[in-house]
Design a protein around this motif. Structure first.
Motif, short mmCIF file in Angstrom:
data_model
loop_
_atom_site.label_atom_id
_atom_site.label_comp_id
_atom_site.label_asym_id
_atom_site.label_seq_id
_atom_site.Cartn_x
_atom_site.Cartn_y
_atom_site.Cartn_z
N GLY A 227 2.97 2.29 -4.88
CA GLY A 227 2.06 1.95 -3.80
C GLY A 227 0.64 1.97 -4.33
N ARG A 228 -0.17 1.04 -3.86
CA ARG A 228 -1.56 1.03 -4.32
C ARG A 228 -2.43 0.49 -3.21
NH1 ARG A 228 -0.24 -1.44 -9.38
NH2 ARG A 228 1.84 -0.84 -8.77
N LEU A 229 -3.63 1.05 -3.12
CA LEU A 229 -4.58 0.50 -2.16
C LEU A 229 -5.14 -0.77 -2.76
CD1 LEU A 229 -6.38 3.69 -0.90
CD2 LEU A 229 -4.79 2.25 0.33
N HIS A 230 -5.27 -1.77 -1.89
CA HIS A 230 -5.71 -3.08 -2.36
C HIS A 230 -7.15 -3.06 -2.86
CE1 HIS A 230 -6.46 -2.26 1.80
NE2 HIS A 230 -7.47 -3.10 1.76
N THR A 231 -7.85 -1.95 -2.63
CA THR A 231 -9.25 -1.88 -3.08
C THR A 231 -9.36 -1.43 -4.54
OG1 THR A 231 -9.26 0.32 -2.15
CG2 THR A 231 -10.27 -1.41 -0.85
N GLN A 232 -8.22 -1.01 -5.12
CA GLN A 232 -8.29 -0.52 -6.49
C GLN A 232 -7.99 -1.65 -7.44
OE1 GLN A 232 -6.32 3.37 -6.54
NE2 GLN A 232 -8.30 3.89 -5.68
N ASP A 233 -9.06 -2.24 -7.94
CA ASP A 233 -8.95 -3.46 -8.74
C ASP A 233 -8.05 -3.29 -9.96
OD1 ASP A 233 -10.60 -4.57 -6.95
OD2 ASP A 233 -12.40 -4.40 -8.17
N GLN B 87 -5.25 -6.20 3.54
CA GLN B 87 -4.21 -5.87 2.56
C GLN B 87 -3.46 -7.12 2.13
OE1 GLN B 87 -1.52 -2.92 4.18
NE2 GLN B 87 -3.20 -1.60 4.81
N MET C 114 -5.71 3.95 7.71
CA MET C 114 -5.54 2.54 8.06
C MET C 114 -4.85 2.33 9.40
SD MET C 114 -4.72 1.05 4.31
CE MET C 114 -3.75 2.42 3.82
N LYS D 34 -5.83 8.37 2.49
CA LYS D 34 -6.11 7.00 2.04
C LYS D 34 -7.49 6.52 2.46
CE LYS D 34 -1.23 6.29 2.88
NZ LYS D 34 -0.22 5.49 3.51
N GLY E 173 5.18 8.31 5.49
CA GLY E 173 4.26 7.54 4.66
C GLY E 173 2.79 7.78 4.92
N GLU F 6 -5.95 8.47 -5.77
CA GLU F 6 -4.62 8.68 -6.32
C GLU F 6 -4.50 10.05 -7.00
OE1 GLU F 6 -1.94 6.39 -7.00
OE2 GLU F 6 -2.72 4.82 -5.72
N ASP G 137 -9.87 6.12 0.63
CA ASP G 137 -10.50 5.36 -0.44
C ASP G 137 -10.28 3.86 -0.30
OD1 ASP G 137 -7.90 6.27 -0.87
OD2 ASP G 137 -7.96 5.80 -2.99
N GLY G 138 -9.51 3.47 0.69
CA GLY G 138 -9.32 2.04 0.91
C GLY G 138 -10.53 1.45 1.62
N ASP G 139 -10.39 0.23 2.14
CA ASP G 139 -11.52 -0.34 2.85
C ASP G 139 -11.26 -0.35 4.36
OD1 ASP G 139 -9.60 -2.23 2.83
OD2 ASP G 139 -10.82 -3.83 1.97
N VAL H 56 0.84 -1.19 0.00
CA VAL H 56 0.00 0.00 0.00
C VAL H 56 0.88 1.25 0.00
CG1 VAL H 56 -1.57 1.26 1.55
CG2 VAL H 56 -1.97 -1.15 1.05
N ASN H 57 0.33 2.38 -0.40
CA ASN H 57 1.09 3.64 -0.43
C ASN H 57 1.68 3.98 0.95
OD1 ASN H 57 -1.48 3.52 -1.86
ND2 ASN H 57 -0.72 5.26 -2.99
N LEU I 61 -5.54 -1.30 -10.38
CA LEU I 61 -4.13 -1.23 -10.00
C LEU I 61 -3.62 -2.60 -9.55
CD1 LEU I 61 -3.90 2.22 -8.20
CD2 LEU I 61 -3.28 1.61 -10.53
#
Lengths: 230, 455
Positions: free
Chosen positions: A119-125, A164, B224, B249, B110, B277, B251-253, A34-35, A127
């Protein structure tokens, strides 16, 4: 009582333990997460250890083509670690960068390739799909690679860490976790759940911002710290 | 974003809602569920304890127990308390009476400070028409200055930087002098990420604050973050005396417990939320709206605001005319799609609609942005004539379109079929009939379900 508890916690924390596999020539490591969890910094530290302590030749791939100045950041670490850097311009295809890096490493007979990713959020399919593609591209260039896919988890992360790990593992088959920022007050207890539920072991811990601040994970030390006061 | 928390609360509350009368043990059971839900959401345990205590007292109050619809009252109270927990009515940034408004950003490594700086700069430019400058005081992380210069450039903010050899306190002071001399409206000061227990760096932060006397100090907190959030916030409150929080962040879950805890512990409101993003993915944090979102009541207000920002009124009128006359073409569909997508990721938009959280099928349907990209590509590969009259798309046209957009001919067919169904549906709606479920499902791309025979 306390001792027994530590023993039990250490047992869970040590689930599926295995060393980082560097037996291949070149060994390809893929860094995901993740970011802001510390991927680039961790890569810098790994590269430094491999090159300065084990005398291995290391190639770094700047696969984070999204975030501004990510490649410059990795370039700085490559410089400190004496590693070679393969990069492209911002917005380039991360798969192509990974491909080039593995190709370059093979051509030059380098020992290890470490591939950074955005970095990417795991919710962004979309990505996550991109990440899976990067992995496939690496496998096409060198069958069997990447030999080690490491997920960085920030020790301050709460319950979401499990989610994650799960989603990243589905996308790119994670072999191990790097638990970062353990020098704070956070203890990273979520990795217990990750080891227990997903059988993904912690392999390394990050404990600061200098090159030396990277250590192998020790389940007993970890369990001790979990139960320590303050 | 707060999905799981909201799921649990909704389940609990719908149970309470279904009862005509509430006993004390009913309330107890509900409180237990709420407590667990909040703990699972990473809300600090002390905060949870006091929250459920207040909640219970209010729920057992005479006005609830005596009312005709106690369940509904409980929902209302939970909503109010959640809103209060996250900061009550929306607070505002403080602005300087004269000279530049100085905003200092701080946070752990971060957490997303540099990105938040650029997003905030963009936000203030867009919404307040401010001339915003940034100061690059993160001299520690490699390439942090480069990053700020790049993202600052993207949002049209001037960046004051002195490389990485200068002292951060000096850079901050110098940047402020520059901002004054150049008559900037706002100066946003980026700082290096630091651990709250790193005394040297926390000391440095205090020095920067004293030097530039910021009007606002914002703490950037990763949504998070777990139980540690409270300790972090307390330390930063001491060293940086922050006035508000930027939640990153979101926008995550993550269940967002950090958001719920920080305000409760430090008394500082969450002012902004960073939700994607892109540099535009940044907005005011609305505790009241967020609370109703958690409870699945939807956030229609935010949705309407978004739509108003993005949708061109004239275009909308044109479209309405076309719909009425049944002249809707693929070209119009493309325009529509683009407008909706300008509002942000679809999953986010769906989350704002009331009741959407409860619609499991939709949630699992995973809005696939990639699929929308494909639809766009297919339409873009058509000639204007084909877009206006998809009926003419047969054999070789279909093949050409498929080749042009990198899909299979079947996908082209599928799109045209869906478009046809959509048109039929619109004809229905325009003529005043309500569409049946089957048609709707077919339009959403799902397989038409067999009709249930009514008795």
């Amino acid at each position: 009582m306390q001792a027994r508890l530590i023993e039990l916690l250490a047992e869970v924390a040590g689930t599926a333990r295995a060393p980082i596999d560097l037996s291949n020539e070149p060994a390809v490591l893929l860094m995901v997460g993740v970011n802001g969890t510390g991927k680039t910094t961790t890569i810098g530290k790994i590269a430094w250890h491999l090159s300065k302590e084990f005398g291995l030749s290391v190639v770094l791939a700047a696969g984070d083509t999204y975030r501004a100045a990510a490649a410059e950041q990795l370039a700085e670490w490559a410089d400190r670690a004496g590693a070679e850097l393969v990069r492209s311009e911002e917005g380039a295809d991360p798969g192509a960068v990974a491909f080039d890096a593995v190709e370059a490493a093979r051509a030059r007979g380098a020992d290890v390739v470490i591939i950074d990713t955005a970095g990417r959020l795991h919710t962004q399919d979309n990505l996550m799909e991109e990440l899976a593609k990067v992995r496939r591209v690496i496998g096409k260039q060198l069958p069997g690679a990447p030999h080690e896919t490491l997920l960085s988890i920030d020790a301050t992360t709460g319950q979401n860490g499990l989610r994650q790990a799960k989603v990243f593992a589905e996308a790119v088959a994670v072999d191990g976790v790097v638990l970062t920022k353990l020098d704070g007050t956070a203890k990273g207890g979520i990795v217990l759940a990750i080891a227990d539920e997903l059988q993904i072991p912690v392999k390394l811990i990050g404990t600061g911002e200098t090159l030396e601040d990277l250590r192998p994970f020790d389940p007993t030390d970890f369990a001790n710290a979990l139960l320590a006061e303050g | 974003m707060f999905d799981q928390l909201s799921d649990r609360l909704q389940a609990t509350l719908s149970d309470v809602r279904s009862r005509g009368k509430l006993s004390e043990s009913d309330v107890d059971a509900a409180m237990r569920e709420i407590r667990l839900a909040l703990l699972e959401a990473d809300v600090n345990f002390k905060v949870v304890k006091s929250f459920t205590k207040t909640l219970k007292e209010r729920c057992l109050g005479a006005d609830v127990m005596g009312s005709l619809d106690p369940g509904q009252q409980v929902v209302k109270i939970v909503n109010e308390e959640l809103t209060g927990l996250m900061g009550g009515v929306g607070s505002e940034l403080a602005f300087a009476n004269s000279g530049p408004t100085v905003i200092l950003m701080a946070g752990l490594q971060g957490s997303g400070k540099t990105t938040a700086c650029a997003k905030l700069a963009r936000y203030l430019r867009e919404n307040g028409k401010k001339d915003v400058a940034l100061a690059a005081c993160d001299v520690y992380r490699p390439a942090a200055v480069d990053q700020l210069v790049t993202v600052g450039g993207r949002v049209g903010a001037h960046v004051y930087e002195k490389g990485t050899d200068a002292d951060p306190v000096e850079i901050a002071g110098w940047a402020l002098d520059q901002a004054k001399a150049e008559r900037r409206d706002v100066l946003i000061v980026d700082t290096a990420g630091r651990l709250h227990i790193d005394t040297d760096l926390m000391e440095e932060l205090t020095k920067i604050r004293k030097r530039i006397q910021p009007h606002d100090v914002l703490l950037v907190v990763d949504a998070m973050t777990g139980q540690d959030a409270v300790g972090v916030a307390e330390s930063f409150a001491e060293a940086a005396e922050f006035d508000g929080v930027v939640m990153s962040k979101l926008d995550g879950d993550a269940r967002g417990g950090a958001a719920l805890s920080v305000k409760a512990v430090t008394g500082k409101p969450i002012l902004f939320a960073s939700t994607g993003e892109k540099l535009e993915a940044f907005d005011r944090f609305h505790p009241d709206r967020m609370a109703s979102r958690i409870l699945g009541m939807g956030d229609v207000l935010s949705l309407i605001e978004k739509a108003e920002q993005q949708i061109d009124e004239k275009q909308a009128l044109d479209l309405e005319q076309k719909l009425r006359k049944n002249q809707f073409t693929l070209e119009d569909m493309l325009q529509q799609m683009r407008q909706v997508r300008k509002m942000g990721p679809l999953s986010g938009i769906l989350g704002m609609l009331p009741g959407m959280g409860a619609m499991k099928q939709l949630k699992n349907a995973d809005v696939d942005e990639g699929q929308l990209d494909r639809v766009e590509a297919i339409i873009l590969s058509m000639t204007p004539e084909e877009r206006a009259n998809p009926g003419i798309i047969k054999g070789s046209r279909r093949k050409r379109i498929a080749n042009g957009s990198g899909v299979r001919p079947q996908n082209v067919n599928q799109l045209i079929k869906q478009f046809d169904q959509m048109r039929k549906l619109m004809r229905h709606v325009a003529s005043g009939k309500t569409p049946d479920q089957q048609q709707l499902a077919a339009m959403m791309g799902g397989a038409p379900r067999p009709k249930v025979r009514r008795r």
